[in-house]
Scaffold this active site. Sequence first.
Site, PDB file in Angstrom:
ATOM      1  N   HIS A  90       0.860  -1.184   0.000  1.00 25.33           N
ATOM      2  CA  HIS A  90       0.000   0.000   0.000  1.00 25.33           C
ATOM      3  C   HIS A  90       0.900   1.240   0.000  1.00 25.33           C
ATOM      4  CE1 HIS A  90      -3.047   2.882   0.981  1.00 25.33           C
ATOM      5  NE2 HIS A  90      -3.982   1.954   0.992  1.00 25.33           N
ATOM      6  N   SER A 132      -7.060   1.149  -4.493  1.00 26.68           N
ATOM      7  CA  SER A 132      -7.987   1.056  -3.366  1.00 26.68           C
ATOM      8  C   SER A 132      -8.444   2.442  -2.960  1.00 26.68           C
ATOM      9  CB  SER A 132      -7.353   0.323  -2.180  1.00 26.68           C
ATOM     10  OG  SER A 132      -6.311   1.084  -1.627  1.00 26.68           O
ATOM     11  N   GLU A 136     -13.981  -4.472   0.542  1.00 29.98           N
ATOM     12  CA  GLU A 136     -13.286  -4.731   1.804  1.00 29.98           C
ATOM     13  C   GLU A 136     -14.258  -4.820   2.975  1.00 29.98           C
ATOM     14  OE1 GLU A 136     -10.027  -2.088   2.705  1.00 29.98           O
ATOM     15  OE2 GLU A 136      -9.195  -3.506   4.164  1.00 29.98           O
ATOM     16  N   GLU A 189     -15.224   1.395  11.284  1.00 31.64           N
ATOM     17  CA  GLU A 189     -14.905   1.989   9.982  1.00 31.64           C
ATOM     18  C   GLU A 189     -16.004   1.793   8.940  1.00 31.64           C
ATOM     19  OE1 GLU A 189     -10.756   1.506   8.799  1.00 31.64           O
ATOM     20  OE2 GLU A 189     -10.275   0.923  10.857  1.00 31.64           O
ATOM     21  N   ASP A 240      -8.916  -8.426   5.372  1.00 34.44           N
ATOM     22  CA  ASP A 240      -7.784  -7.696   5.938  1.00 34.44           C
ATOM     23  C   ASP A 240      -7.542  -8.253   7.347  1.00 34.44           C
ATOM     24  OD1 ASP A 240      -6.627  -5.647   7.677  1.00 34.44           O
ATOM     25  OD2 ASP A 240      -6.851  -4.242   6.013  1.00 34.44           O
ATOM     26  N   HIS A 272      -8.634  -6.067  10.444  1.00 32.84           N
ATOM     27  CA  HIS A 272     -10.073  -6.032  10.714  1.00 32.84           C
ATOM     28  C   HIS A 272     -10.571  -7.394  11.212  1.00 32.84           C
ATOM     29  CE1 HIS A 272     -10.250  -2.038   9.042  1.00 32.84           C
ATOM     30  NE2 HIS A 272      -9.674  -2.455   7.939  1.00 32.84           N
ATOM     31  N   HIS A 307      -5.436  -7.962   2.367  1.00 36.03           N
ATOM     32  CA  HIS A 307      -4.537  -7.050   3.076  1.00 36.03           C
ATOM     33  C   HIS A 307      -3.945  -7.748   4.289  1.00 36.03           C
ATOM     34  CE1 HIS A 307      -6.078  -2.763   1.843  1.00 36.03           C
ATOM     35  NE2 HIS A 307      -5.115  -3.204   1.042  1.00 36.03           N
ATOM     36  N   ARG A 313      -0.974  -1.934  13.365  1.00 32.68           N
ATOM     37  CA  ARG A 313      -0.776  -1.374  12.023  1.00 32.68           C
ATOM     38  C   ARG A 313       0.649  -0.897  11.771  1.00 32.68           C
ATOM     39  NH1 ARG A 313      -6.483   0.596   9.616  1.00 32.68           N
ATOM     40  NH2 ARG A 313      -6.041  -1.188   8.349  1.00 32.68           N
ATOM     41  N   GLU A 324      -0.250  -3.496   4.348  1.00 34.64           N
ATOM     42  CA  GLU A 324      -0.784  -2.180   4.687  1.00 34.64           C
ATOM     43  C   GLU A 324      -0.297  -1.825   6.097  1.00 34.64           C
ATOM     44  OE1 GLU A 324      -5.121  -0.324   3.836  1.00 34.64           O
ATOM     45  OE2 GLU A 324      -5.139  -2.010   5.199  1.00 34.64           O
TER      46      GLU A 324
END
Length: 293
Positions: free
Chosen positions: A7, A64, A147, A153, A180, A183, A206, A212, A241
């Site tokens: 990313h 994305s 996604e 989110e 991802d 998540h 992802h 993160r 990411e």
Amino acid sequence: MNAFGLHALVLISEWDEAGAEKAIRSAAAIGYDIIEVPLFDPGSTDLERTRDLLRQHGLTPSVSLGLTAETDISSPDVAVSRAGIAQLHKVVEATAFIGGTIVAGVIGSAWQKYLTPPTDAGYRNAVSGLREVAQEARAKGVVLAIEVVNRFESNLLNTAAQGLRFVEAIGEDNVGVHLDTFHMHIEEADAAAAIRACGSALRYFHVNENHRGYLDTGSIDFAPIFRALVSARYAGAISFEAFSSSTCTPAIAGNAAIWRSVFEDGEDVASRALDVLKSGMASAHRAMTQVGR
Ligand code: MN
């Protein structure tokens, strides 16, 4: 072997002229196959320059984005939902122009914290809107990967099972689920089982850590996740990411709640992540060969 993506926002704050050049040059130098291009606003992006830089450095793009409140395709307000459809049409066109075949990210709703649950009318608008975008995308050779993100989110798709049902309702073969690890770590009972349940509907993936930042320095157990990708015969891109307040714009920080600096040197984070991805997937392939998948 899967292609590995990066990313762009791991390396840069914005996909402007300088940012595009830096991201493409660095990702290629580190050894990634794919650069994931944030295309929130294709109209303000120099697409020709992006296409030329990608060709020059031999990188493939994936695209994305997250929709906004103004372009929320899942809005019960038809005018707002249609603004989302129009935005995605532009993104699909731009993706094909720069040589990409994937539009991923939060494209089933706005990318934001909602204060109310989704509505039936909004869900129907999102399904029919994405079907319309998918039919145009197919003509351009583009796949939509929607996604699934955590509850803070989006309100629409928080689990792989919800993503799968949504994709089945759209019913187009160039639409799939984008999962991802960040998540899934929040929402799934079993991330590996969620991946296997998606099977061939999984079209983009992802990988990021629970905080993160640097991959494999947090609380996510990646080995069963990588084995699940092998067992689901996932052949798509695996894209790394990461987000840190040291590189995020205020808009991205606000959507994804990036309030701490978890890294300063994006190239170092990206380079170490590629090692983790390569060795992790190689181990997963060996393990799954031994058990006959
Ligand atoms: Mn993601």
